[in-house]
Design an enzyme around this catalytic site. Structure first.
Site, PDB file in Angstrom:
ATOM      1  N   HIS A 122      63.118  87.200 -11.297  1.00  9.97           N
ATOM      2  CA  HIS A 122      62.585  86.315 -12.441  1.00  9.97           C
ATOM      3  C   HIS A 122      61.316  86.761 -13.161  1.00  9.97           C
ATOM      4  CE1 HIS A 122      64.447  82.546 -10.283  1.00  9.97           C
ATOM      5  NE2 HIS A 122      65.402  83.075 -10.913  1.00  9.97           N
ATOM      6  N   CYS A 130      56.018  90.149 -26.030  1.00  7.55           N
ATOM      7  CA  CYS A 130      55.866  89.381 -27.255  1.00  7.55           C
ATOM      8  C   CYS A 130      57.354  88.580 -27.341  1.00  7.55           C
ATOM      9  CB  CYS A 130      55.774  90.388 -28.437  1.00  7.55           C
ATOM     10  SG  CYS A 130      55.893  89.774 -30.140  1.00  7.55           S
ATOM     11  N   CYS A 153      52.351  92.639 -34.194  1.00 13.38           N
ATOM     12  CA  CYS A 153      53.396  92.083 -35.016  1.00 13.38           C
ATOM     13  C   CYS A 153      52.879  90.945 -35.440  1.00 13.38           C
ATOM     14  CB  CYS A 153      54.788  92.360 -34.413  1.00 13.38           C
ATOM     15  SG  CYS A 153      55.206  90.921 -33.596  1.00 13.38           S
ATOM     16  N   THR A 191      63.260  79.269  -0.066  1.00 13.19           N
ATOM     17  CA  THR A 191      63.577  78.835  -1.519  1.00 13.19           C
ATOM     18  C   THR A 191      64.292  77.399  -1.059  1.00 13.19           C
ATOM     19  OG1 THR A 191      64.944  79.130  -3.258  1.00 13.19           O
ATOM     20  CG2 THR A 191      65.617  80.423  -1.186  1.00 13.19           C
TER      21      THR A 191
HETATM   22  C1  BJW Z   1      58.641  77.265   3.178  1.00 12.82           C
HETATM   23  C2  BJW Z   1      57.169  77.181   3.299  1.00 12.82           C
HETATM   24  C3  BJW Z   1      56.864  78.132   4.298  1.00 12.82           C
HETATM   25  C4  BJW Z   1      57.438  75.958   1.814  1.00 12.82           C
HETATM   26  N1  BJW Z   1      57.761  78.781   5.038  1.00 12.82           N
HETATM   27  N2  BJW Z   1      59.289  77.907   3.906  1.00 12.82           N
HETATM   28  C5  BJW Z   1      74.340  76.717 -12.205  1.00 12.82           C
HETATM   29  C6  BJW Z   1      74.447  75.376 -11.659  1.00 12.82           C
HETATM   30  C7  BJW Z   1      73.526  74.460 -12.166  1.00 12.82           C
HETATM   31  C8  BJW Z   1      72.585  74.981 -13.322  1.00 12.82           C
HETATM   32  C9  BJW Z   1      72.590  76.437 -13.612  1.00 12.82           C
HETATM   33  C10 BJW Z   1      73.762  77.098 -13.022  1.00 12.82           C
HETATM   34  N3  BJW Z   1      73.397  78.567 -13.613  1.00 12.82           N
HETATM   35  C11 BJW Z   1      72.319  78.391 -14.538  1.00 12.82           C
HETATM   36  C12 BJW Z   1      71.887  77.109 -14.455  1.00 12.82           C
HETATM   37  C13 BJW Z   1      70.650  76.681 -15.254  1.00 12.82           C
HETATM   38  C14 BJW Z   1      69.305  76.898 -14.563  1.00 12.82           C
HETATM   39  C15 BJW Z   1      69.265  76.332 -13.411  1.00 12.82           C
HETATM   40  O1  BJW Z   1      69.596  76.915 -12.097  1.00 12.82           O
HETATM   41  N4  BJW Z   1      69.000  74.818 -13.251  1.00 12.82           N
HETATM   42  C16 BJW Z   1      69.043  74.264 -11.977  1.00 12.82           C
HETATM   43  C17 BJW Z   1      67.623  73.881 -11.512  1.00 12.82           C
HETATM   44  C18 BJW Z   1      69.871  72.820 -12.155  1.00 12.82           C
HETATM   45  N5  BJW Z   1      69.321  78.459 -14.459  1.00 12.82           N
HETATM   46  C19 BJW Z   1      68.561  79.244 -15.544  1.00 12.82           C
HETATM   47  O2  BJW Z   1      68.512  78.658 -16.406  1.00 12.82           O
HETATM   48  C20 BJW Z   1      68.533  80.528 -15.300  1.00 12.82           C
HETATM   49  N6  BJW Z   1      69.120  81.220 -16.184  1.00 12.82           N
HETATM   50  C21 BJW Z   1      70.477  81.363 -16.311  1.00 12.82           C
HETATM   51  O3  BJW Z   1      71.270  81.068 -15.559  1.00 12.82           O
HETATM   52  O4  BJW Z   1      71.024  82.245 -17.627  1.00 12.82           O
HETATM   53  C22 BJW Z   1      71.978  82.336 -18.045  1.00 12.82           C
HETATM   54  C23 BJW Z   1      72.380  81.135 -18.939  1.00 12.82           C
HETATM   55  C24 BJW Z   1      71.435  81.266 -20.090  1.00 12.82           C
HETATM   56  C25 BJW Z   1      71.670  80.386 -20.922  1.00 12.82           C
HETATM   57  C26 BJW Z   1      72.716  79.247 -20.787  1.00 12.82           C
HETATM   58  C27 BJW Z   1      73.610  79.357 -19.701  1.00 12.82           C
HETATM   59  C28 BJW Z   1      73.243  80.150 -18.653  1.00 12.82           C
HETATM   60  C29 BJW Z   1      67.083  80.925 -15.161  1.00 12.82           C
HETATM   61  C30 BJW Z   1      66.171  80.266 -14.224  1.00 12.82           C
HETATM   62  C31 BJW Z   1      65.077  80.783 -14.064  1.00 12.82           C
HETATM   63  C32 BJW Z   1      63.976  80.142 -13.462  1.00 12.82           C
HETATM   64  N7  BJW Z   1      62.464  80.341 -13.531  1.00 12.82           N
HETATM   65  C33 BJW Z   1      61.630  79.890 -12.655  1.00 12.82           C
HETATM   66  C34 BJW Z   1      60.116  79.944 -13.149  1.00 12.82           C
HETATM   67  C35 BJW Z   1      59.857  81.414 -13.264  1.00 12.82           C
HETATM   68  C36 BJW Z   1      58.415  82.027 -13.674  1.00 12.82           C
HETATM   69  C37 BJW Z   1      57.189  81.261 -12.958  1.00 12.82           C
HETATM   70  O5  BJW Z   1      57.175  81.394 -11.792  1.00 12.82           O
HETATM   71  O6  BJW Z   1      56.739  80.445 -13.838  1.00 12.82           O
HETATM   72  O7  BJW Z   1      61.758  80.285 -11.314  1.00 12.82           O
HETATM   73  S1  BJW Z   1      61.674  78.013 -12.252  1.00 12.82           S
HETATM   74  C38 BJW Z   1      61.184  78.408 -10.525  1.00 12.82           C
HETATM   75  O8  BJW Z   1      62.210  77.798  -9.572  1.00 12.82           O
HETATM   76  C39 BJW Z   1      60.890  79.626 -10.497  1.00 12.82           C
HETATM   77  C40 BJW Z   1      61.364  80.065  -9.090  1.00 12.82           C
HETATM   78  O9  BJW Z   1      61.705  81.358  -8.733  1.00 12.82           O
HETATM   79  C41 BJW Z   1      62.672  79.126  -8.994  1.00 12.82           C
HETATM   80  C42 BJW Z   1      63.286  78.810  -7.810  1.00 12.82           C
HETATM   81  O10 BJW Z   1      62.274  77.938  -6.832  1.00 12.82           O
HETATM   82  P1  BJW Z   1      62.118  78.267  -5.166  1.00 12.82           P
HETATM   83  O11 BJW Z   1      61.371  79.693  -5.000  1.00 12.82           O
HETATM   84  O12 BJW Z   1      62.955  78.035  -4.497  1.00 12.82           O
HETATM   85  O13 BJW Z   1      60.729  77.488  -5.081  1.00 12.82           O
HETATM   86  P2  BJW Z   1      60.792  75.931  -4.344  1.00 12.82           P
HETATM   87  O14 BJW Z   1      59.375  75.073  -4.768  1.00 12.82           O
HETATM   88  O15 BJW Z   1      61.925  75.225  -5.439  1.00 12.82           O
HETATM   89  O16 BJW Z   1      61.125  75.730  -2.987  1.00 12.82           O
HETATM   90  C43 BJW Z   1      60.294  76.256  -1.910  1.00 12.82           C
HETATM   91  C44 BJW Z   1      60.994  76.172  -0.748  1.00 12.82           C
HETATM   92  O17 BJW Z   1      60.111  76.848   0.343  1.00 12.82           O
HETATM   93  C45 BJW Z   1      61.015  74.704  -0.148  1.00 12.82           C
HETATM   94  O18 BJW Z   1      62.612  74.616   0.145  1.00 12.82           O
HETATM   95  C46 BJW Z   1      60.223  74.638   0.942  1.00 12.82           C
HETATM   96  O19 BJW Z   1      60.618  73.628   1.884  1.00 12.82           O
HETATM   97  C47 BJW Z   1      59.940  75.995   1.377  1.00 12.82           C
HETATM   98  N8  BJW Z   1      58.774  76.297   1.907  1.00 12.82           N
HETATM   99  N9  BJW Z   1      56.384  76.372   2.343  1.00 12.82           N
HETATM  100  C48 BJW Z   1      58.994  78.439   4.718  1.00 12.82           C
HETATM  101  N10 BJW Z   1      55.686  78.232   4.847  1.00 12.82           N
HETATM  102 ZN    ZN Z   2      55.399  91.694 -31.210  1.00 13.22          ZN
END
Ligand code: BJW
Ligand code: ZN
Length: 249
Positions: A122, A130, A153, A191
């Site tokens: 990510h 840009c 730009c 995650t």
């Molecule tokens: C602990 C703990 C401790 C706490 N020890 N554990 C298929 C099905 C459905 C939807 C889609 C699909 N394919 C694509 C999609 C759409 C979308 C998507 O997934 N949507 C769903 C939410 C429904 N995906 C996208 O849009 C992706 N792009 C894509 O697929 O492109 C192709 C395409 C393009 C155009 C049209 C169609 C397709 C892009 C996804 C980008 C995600 N971006 C973010 C922001 C990044 C920048 C930033 O940081 O600001 O990424 S969102 C955010 O979520 C971030 C994270 O990397 C990501 C995942 O979150 P994560 O890491 O799992 O965190 P949490 O908070 O959810 O969980 C933390 C966990 O830790 C919890 O379970 C706790 O219990 C645990 N925990 N403390 C162990 N101490």
């Molecule tokens: Zn530029």
């Protein structure tokens, strides 16, 4: 020899004899470094859900708001240090010739912990890009950071991270898929496994014969689709896993 009952023997045996290991990390691994996760009670900033901020639409509608969120997170990260979970993964990497650390995190803490074979799915919050011409800015001087900076730009700069609806960096996604396909052991750590395509990697690994283990504070949507689901803090479980691995059988 004392058994480390937290880890089933089958898992330890398979890990000891694995030749290829892949690990996927999420925000939970950095939680113990003081970095807020996205979902759950810790995930809110000024009452906005991440889904309302991490999109191009949000940035186009209100660039100052989205920029302020990233600046707030950059400030938190400037003080954050790797925790024992990051360090254990750095140690794990050294044990395997074929090891891939796939991270959804943009915080750079795996790099700070000394991990080398990292795939950033990510992007990284350190860089900016840009919106118009795509030029990458590795660093900005602090005078540029208060409000949304502009490119030479004239376009607005945005963090070089992947927002909802955007494609993942092609090479990173390919590396992650290949690692999932060829690994013997796949670890999913801290995650919620709801964001795709990252969340599909554990399924892909399992379909290709990997033994899949999840480490999370709580059950997730993939808990019943993995071989072993371990509940607890990554910063405690992972160092214990390293100890168990080093124990004589
Ligand atoms: C602990 C703990 C401790 C706490 N020890 N554990 C298929 C099905 C459905 C939807 C889609 C699909 N394919 C694509 C999609 C759409 C979308 C998507 O997934 N949507 C769903 C939410 C429904 N995906 C996208 O849009 C992706 N792009 C894509 O697929 O492109 C192709 C395409 C393009 C155009 C049209 C169609 C397709 C892009 C996804 C980008 C995600 N971006 C973010 C922001 C990044 C920048 C930033 O940081 O600001 O990424 S969102 C955010 O979520 C971030 C994270 O990397 C990501 C995942 O979150 P994560 O890491 O799992 O965190 P949490 O908070 O959810 O969980 C933390 C966990 O830790 C919890 O379970 C706790 O219990 C645990 N925990 N403390 C162990 N101490
Ligand atoms: Zn530029």
């Amino acid at each position: 020899m004392m058994q480390n009952s937290m880890f089933p023997n089958e898992f330890l045996e398979k890990l000891r004899s694995a030749s290829s290991v892949a690990v996927l990390t999420g925000a939970g691994i950095s939680a113990e470094s003081g970095v807020p996760t996205f979902r759950g009670h810790n995930g809110l900033w000024k009452k906005f859900r991440p889904e309302e901020l991490a999109t191009v639409d949000a940035f186009l509608r209100n660039p100052e708001l989205v920029w302020a969120w990233y600046q707030h997170r950059r400030e938190i990260l400037s003080k954050a240090r790797p925790n024992p979970g990051h360090l254990a993964l750095q140690g794990l990497e050294k044990r395997f010739e074929d090891f891939t650390l796939i991270t959804q995190n943009i915080d750079g803490l795996h790099q700070k912990a000394g991990s080398r074979r990292i795939v950033e799915l990510h992007g990284n919050i350190r860089r900016n890009r840009c919106l118009d011409c795509g030029k990458i800015y590795e660093t900005l001087d602090s005078s540029q950071e208060a409000t949304v900076p502009t490119c030479e730009c004239g376009g607005s700069l945005r963090p070089d991270v992947v927002w909802f609806g955007e494609s993942l960096p092609a090479q990173a996604l390919e590396d992650a898929l290949n690692a999932a396909i060829r690994c013997d052991i796949f670890l999913s750590v801290g995650t919620s496994a709801v964001v795709h395509p990252a969340a599909s990697l554990s399924t892909i690994a399992r379909q290709h014969g990997a033994f899949v283990v999840e480490i999370n504070l709580e059950p997730t949507v993939i808990s019943d689709q993995v071989d072993v689901s371990i509940q607890g803090r990554a910063g405690e479980i992972l160092p214990r896993l390293m100890e168990a691995l080093e124990e004589e059988r």
